[in-house]
Design a protein around this motif. Structure first.
Motif, PDB file in Angstrom:
ATOM      1  N   LEU A 194       2.908 -14.743  -4.808  1.00 42.56           N
ATOM      2  CA  LEU A 194       3.717 -14.233  -3.592  1.00 42.56           C
ATOM      3  C   LEU A 194       5.101 -13.862  -3.855  1.00 42.56           C
ATOM      4  CD1 LEU A 194       2.024 -16.232  -0.525  1.00 42.56           C
ATOM      5  CD2 LEU A 194       1.766 -13.851  -1.004  1.00 42.56           C
ATOM      6  N   ALA A 195       5.842 -14.583  -4.582  1.00 39.11           N
ATOM      7  CA  ALA A 195       7.005 -14.418  -5.131  1.00 39.11           C
ATOM      8  C   ALA A 195       7.220 -13.211  -5.886  1.00 39.11           C
ATOM      9  CB  ALA A 195       7.934 -15.761  -5.549  1.00 39.11           C
ATOM     10  N   LEU A 196       6.361 -13.097  -6.570  1.00 38.03           N
ATOM     11  CA  LEU A 196       6.327 -11.762  -7.738  1.00 38.03           C
ATOM     12  C   LEU A 196       5.746 -10.571  -6.854  1.00 38.03           C
ATOM     13  CD1 LEU A 196       4.628 -13.225 -10.634  1.00 38.03           C
ATOM     14  CD2 LEU A 196       7.073 -12.738 -10.407  1.00 38.03           C
ATOM     15  N   ALA A 197       5.182 -10.692  -5.843  1.00 36.88           N
ATOM     16  CA  ALA A 197       4.705  -9.568  -5.021  1.00 36.88           C
ATOM     17  C   ALA A 197       5.655  -9.036  -3.910  1.00 36.88           C
ATOM     18  CB  ALA A 197       3.289  -9.827  -4.444  1.00 36.88           C
ATOM     19  N   TRP A 198       6.289 -10.150  -3.422  1.00 37.06           N
ATOM     20  CA  TRP A 198       7.009 -10.036  -2.219  1.00 37.06           C
ATOM     21  C   TRP A 198       8.360 -11.154  -2.441  1.00 37.06           C
ATOM     22  CZ3 TRP A 198       4.901 -10.712   3.385  1.00 37.06           C
ATOM     23  CH2 TRP A 198       5.703 -10.343   4.268  1.00 37.06           C
ATOM     24  N   PRO A 199       9.403 -10.707  -3.270  1.00 37.87           N
ATOM     25  CA  PRO A 199      10.377 -11.683  -3.523  1.00 37.87           C
ATOM     26  C   PRO A 199      11.031 -12.301  -2.556  1.00 37.87           C
ATOM     27  CG  PRO A 199      10.420  -9.448  -5.085  1.00 37.87           C
ATOM     28  CD  PRO A 199       9.344  -9.473  -3.925  1.00 37.87           C
ATOM     29  N   ARG A 200      11.326 -11.651  -1.329  1.00 37.90           N
ATOM     30  CA  ARG A 200      12.110 -12.115  -0.306  1.00 37.90           C
ATOM     31  C   ARG A 200      11.480 -13.475   0.490  1.00 37.90           C
ATOM     32  NH1 ARG A 200      13.904  -6.729   3.241  1.00 37.90           N
ATOM     33  NH2 ARG A 200      15.422  -5.908   1.639  1.00 37.90           N
ATOM     34  N   ILE A 201      10.189 -13.648   0.098  1.00 41.20           N
ATOM     35  CA  ILE A 201       9.442 -14.736   0.835  1.00 41.20           C
ATOM     36  C   ILE A 201       9.493 -15.967  -0.215  1.00 41.20           C
ATOM     37  CG2 ILE A 201       8.397 -13.470   2.501  1.00 41.20           C
ATOM     38  CD1 ILE A 201       5.807 -14.105   0.903  1.00 41.20           C
ATOM     39  N   ALA A 202      10.198 -15.812  -1.297  1.00 42.41           N
ATOM     40  CA  ALA A 202      10.079 -17.060  -2.361  1.00 42.41           C
ATOM     41  C   ALA A 202      10.689 -18.245  -1.678  1.00 42.41           C
ATOM     42  CB  ALA A 202      10.800 -16.665  -3.550  1.00 42.41           C
ATOM     43  N   ALA A 203      11.658 -18.119  -0.845  1.00 39.18           N
ATOM     44  CA  ALA A 203      12.332 -19.249  -0.107  1.00 39.18           C
ATOM     45  C   ALA A 203      11.437 -19.860   0.863  1.00 39.18           C
ATOM     46  CB  ALA A 203      13.429 -18.715   0.596  1.00 39.18           C
ATOM     47  N   LEU A 204      10.396 -18.997   1.407  1.00 39.59           N
ATOM     48  CA  LEU A 204       9.346 -19.640   2.012  1.00 39.59           C
ATOM     49  C   LEU A 204       8.325 -20.289   1.304  1.00 39.59           C
ATOM     50  CD1 LEU A 204       8.046 -20.204   4.882  1.00 39.59           C
ATOM     51  CD2 LEU A 204       6.851 -17.822   4.793  1.00 39.59           C
ATOM     52  N   THR A 205       7.665 -19.611   0.394  1.00 41.71           N
ATOM     53  CA  THR A 205       6.526 -19.942  -0.309  1.00 41.71           C
ATOM     54  C   THR A 205       6.690 -21.135  -1.283  1.00 41.71           C
ATOM     55  OG1 THR A 205       6.945 -18.424  -2.032  1.00 41.71           O
ATOM     56  CG2 THR A 205       5.564 -17.672  -0.174  1.00 41.71           C
ATOM     57  N   VAL A 206       7.763 -21.259  -1.797  1.00 38.44           N
ATOM     58  CA  VAL A 206       8.131 -22.430  -2.856  1.00 38.44           C
ATOM     59  C   VAL A 206       8.053 -23.738  -2.048  1.00 38.44           C
ATOM     60  CG1 VAL A 206       9.598 -23.225  -4.613  1.00 38.44           C
ATOM     61  CG2 VAL A 206       8.960 -20.808  -4.636  1.00 38.44           C
ATOM     62  N   PRO A 207       8.880 -23.992  -1.129  1.00 35.65           N
ATOM     63  CA  PRO A 207       8.977 -24.940  -0.172  1.00 35.65           C
ATOM     64  C   PRO A 207       7.477 -25.433   0.319  1.00 35.65           C
ATOM     65  CG  PRO A 207      10.983 -23.909   0.135  1.00 35.65           C
ATOM     66  CD  PRO A 207      10.004 -23.085  -0.375  1.00 35.65           C
ATOM     67  N   ARG A 224       1.031  -1.103   0.067  1.00 37.01           N
ATOM     68  CA  ARG A 224      -0.109  -0.081  -0.002  1.00 37.01           C
ATOM     69  C   ARG A 224       0.737   1.092  -0.159  1.00 37.01           C
ATOM     70  NH1 ARG A 224      -2.249   1.106   4.240  1.00 37.01           N
ATOM     71  NH2 ARG A 224      -4.151   2.134   3.413  1.00 37.01           N
ATOM     72  N   ARG A 225       1.862   1.215   0.560  1.00 40.55           N
ATOM     73  CA  ARG A 225       2.988   2.335   0.695  1.00 40.55           C
ATOM     74  C   ARG A 225       3.895   2.298  -0.350  1.00 40.55           C
ATOM     75  NH1 ARG A 225       2.185   6.092   4.278  1.00 40.55           N
ATOM     76  NH2 ARG A 225       0.843   5.212   6.275  1.00 40.55           N
ATOM     77  N   GLY A 226       3.628   1.335  -1.318  1.00 45.97           N
ATOM     78  CA  GLY A 226       4.869   1.168  -2.407  1.00 45.97           C
ATOM     79  C   GLY A 226       4.247   1.999  -3.860  1.00 45.97           C
ATOM     80  N   ASP A 227       4.885   1.860  -4.861  1.00 39.90           N
ATOM     81  CA  ASP A 227       4.458   2.291  -6.081  1.00 39.90           C
ATOM     82  C   ASP A 227       3.631   1.548  -6.432  1.00 39.90           C
ATOM     83  OD1 ASP A 227       7.188   0.632  -6.973  1.00 39.90           O
ATOM     84  OD2 ASP A 227       5.584   0.349  -8.184  1.00 39.90           O
ATOM     85  N   PRO A 228       2.552   2.173  -7.532  1.00 38.95           N
ATOM     86  CA  PRO A 228       1.422   1.520  -8.151  1.00 38.95           C
ATOM     87  C   PRO A 228       1.549   0.232  -8.693  1.00 38.95           C
ATOM     88  CG  PRO A 228       1.529   3.964  -8.659  1.00 38.95           C
ATOM     89  CD  PRO A 228       2.828   3.328  -8.016  1.00 38.95           C
ATOM     90  N   ARG A 229       2.754  -0.052  -9.212  1.00 41.25           N
ATOM     91  CA  ARG A 229       2.988  -1.364  -9.940  1.00 41.25           C
ATOM     92  C   ARG A 229       3.306  -2.469  -8.707  1.00 41.25           C
ATOM     93  NH1 ARG A 229       4.815  -1.902 -14.856  1.00 41.25           N
ATOM     94  NH2 ARG A 229       6.096  -3.829 -14.576  1.00 41.25           N
ATOM     95  N   ALA A 230       3.785  -2.074  -7.699  1.00 44.80           N
ATOM     96  CA  ALA A 230       3.810  -3.129  -6.454  1.00 44.80           C
ATOM     97  C   ALA A 230       2.568  -3.507  -5.893  1.00 44.80           C
ATOM     98  CB  ALA A 230       4.831  -2.455  -5.281  1.00 44.80           C
ATOM     99  N   LEU A 231       1.765  -2.467  -5.666  1.00 43.53           N
ATOM    100  CA  LEU A 231       0.420  -2.653  -5.184  1.00 43.53           C
ATOM    101  C   LEU A 231      -0.464  -3.564  -6.231  1.00 43.53           C
ATOM    102  CD1 LEU A 231      -1.716  -2.406  -3.125  1.00 43.53           C
ATOM    103  CD2 LEU A 231      -2.335  -0.160  -4.289  1.00 43.53           C
ATOM    104  N   ALA A 232      -0.057  -3.367  -7.586  1.00 45.47           N
ATOM    105  CA  ALA A 232      -0.953  -4.118  -8.588  1.00 45.47           C
ATOM    106  C   ALA A 232      -0.410  -5.520  -8.717  1.00 45.47           C
ATOM    107  CB  ALA A 232      -0.653  -3.527 -10.094  1.00 45.47           C
ATOM    108  N   VAL A 233       0.763  -5.752  -8.481  1.00 40.53           N
ATOM    109  CA  VAL A 233       1.167  -7.172  -8.326  1.00 40.53           C
ATOM    110  C   VAL A 233       0.498  -7.862  -7.024  1.00 40.53           C
ATOM    111  CG1 VAL A 233       3.231  -8.624  -8.122  1.00 40.53           C
ATOM    112  CG2 VAL A 233       3.145  -6.731  -9.674  1.00 40.53           C
TER     113      VAL A 233
END
Length: 253
Positions: free
Chosen positions: A123-136, A50-59
């Protein structure tokens, strides 16, 4: 005639029956609990964006919507393929750890696995840092469907890839137009709309307006030098020419 996937299904279900009862119960719970955790992560990802740029919120907004589309596509594929559940079709297989779904609730592809693969990539596209969590998480959820005995291995493998591809394509295609809508929503006068779209980057918390730094005052212009007429020296009179030689050394320069 048994296939390789039938043999693998029997091996996994036999392994499941050899595990402790608490582990079996954990696998049963995880098949549903994983969906709930993905839902919570979707909400957190949207709140962060919500506090990011419009593209981040769109994803962040497109990720759960695309996951829902992937689920619908999985249901349509199941209705078209009509593959019987392995807990009913594989001969010599052990009893599944959970109740075998009724006839007509087809096996291919796995809905749980499709949702898990879609949610993990979204979620990995919207929040790349948690890809290591969501994929497993997605892989474990898919495996648990075979572990409890209600899906073939190929059901969950295809489901994971199917869901991931749908979300990846939809998010990439729709991000730009949804970002434009997000930008328009942030300028809306409707409270619920602006709350959903968020203030965006660099916005104040009070009225949601961007903070504009104060400008330094412009320097005052320098005063123009006043003109002073030349000072005439009486000694500068030239009798032969009957003129006065002016001393211009005191002229302003």
């Amino acid at each position: 005639m048994d296939t390789m996937t039938d043999d693998l299904y029997r091996d996994i279900t036999e392994f499941a029956h050899d595990t402790p009862s608490w582990f079996q119960h954990l696998a049963e719970v995880w098949t549903e609990l994983g969906l709930l955790l993905f839902g919570v992560l979707f909400i957190v990802a949207w709140w962060r964006a919500r506090r990011g740029d419009p593209r981040a919120l769109a994803v962040a907004v497109l990720a759960p919507l695309a996951t829902a589309v992937a689920y619908v596509c999985s249901e349509l594929a199941k209705s078209a393929i009509d593959e019987e559940r392995p807990c009913r079709a594989v001969s010599g297989a052990l009893t599944p750890l959970v109740e075998c779904p009724p006839h007509g609730d087809w096996s291919f592809p796995s809905n749980h696995s499709t949702i898990a693969g879609a949610a993990a990539i979204g979620l990995a596209l919207a929040w790349p840092r948690i890809a290591a969590l969501t994929v497993p998480m997605a892989v474990l959820m898919a495996f648990s469907r075979v572990f409890v005995g209600v899906h073939y291995p190929h059901d969950v493998a295809v489901g994971l890839v199917f869901g991931a591809l749908i979300v990846f394509v939809l998010v990439r295609v729709a991000t730009r137009p949804v970002a434009r809508i997000t930008l328009a929503m942030r300028g809306s006068s409707t409270g619920i709309v602006t709350w959903f779209a968020g203030p965006g980057p660099g916005r104040g918390r009070g009225r949601g307006r961007a903070h504009i730094p104060a400008q330094a005052p412009a320097p005052a212009p320098e005063a123009a030098p006043s003109y002073q007429p030349p000072v005439h020296n009486p000694a500068a009179y030239d009798p032969p020419t009957m003129t006065i030689r002016r001393d211009d050394t005191q002229r302003p320069r």
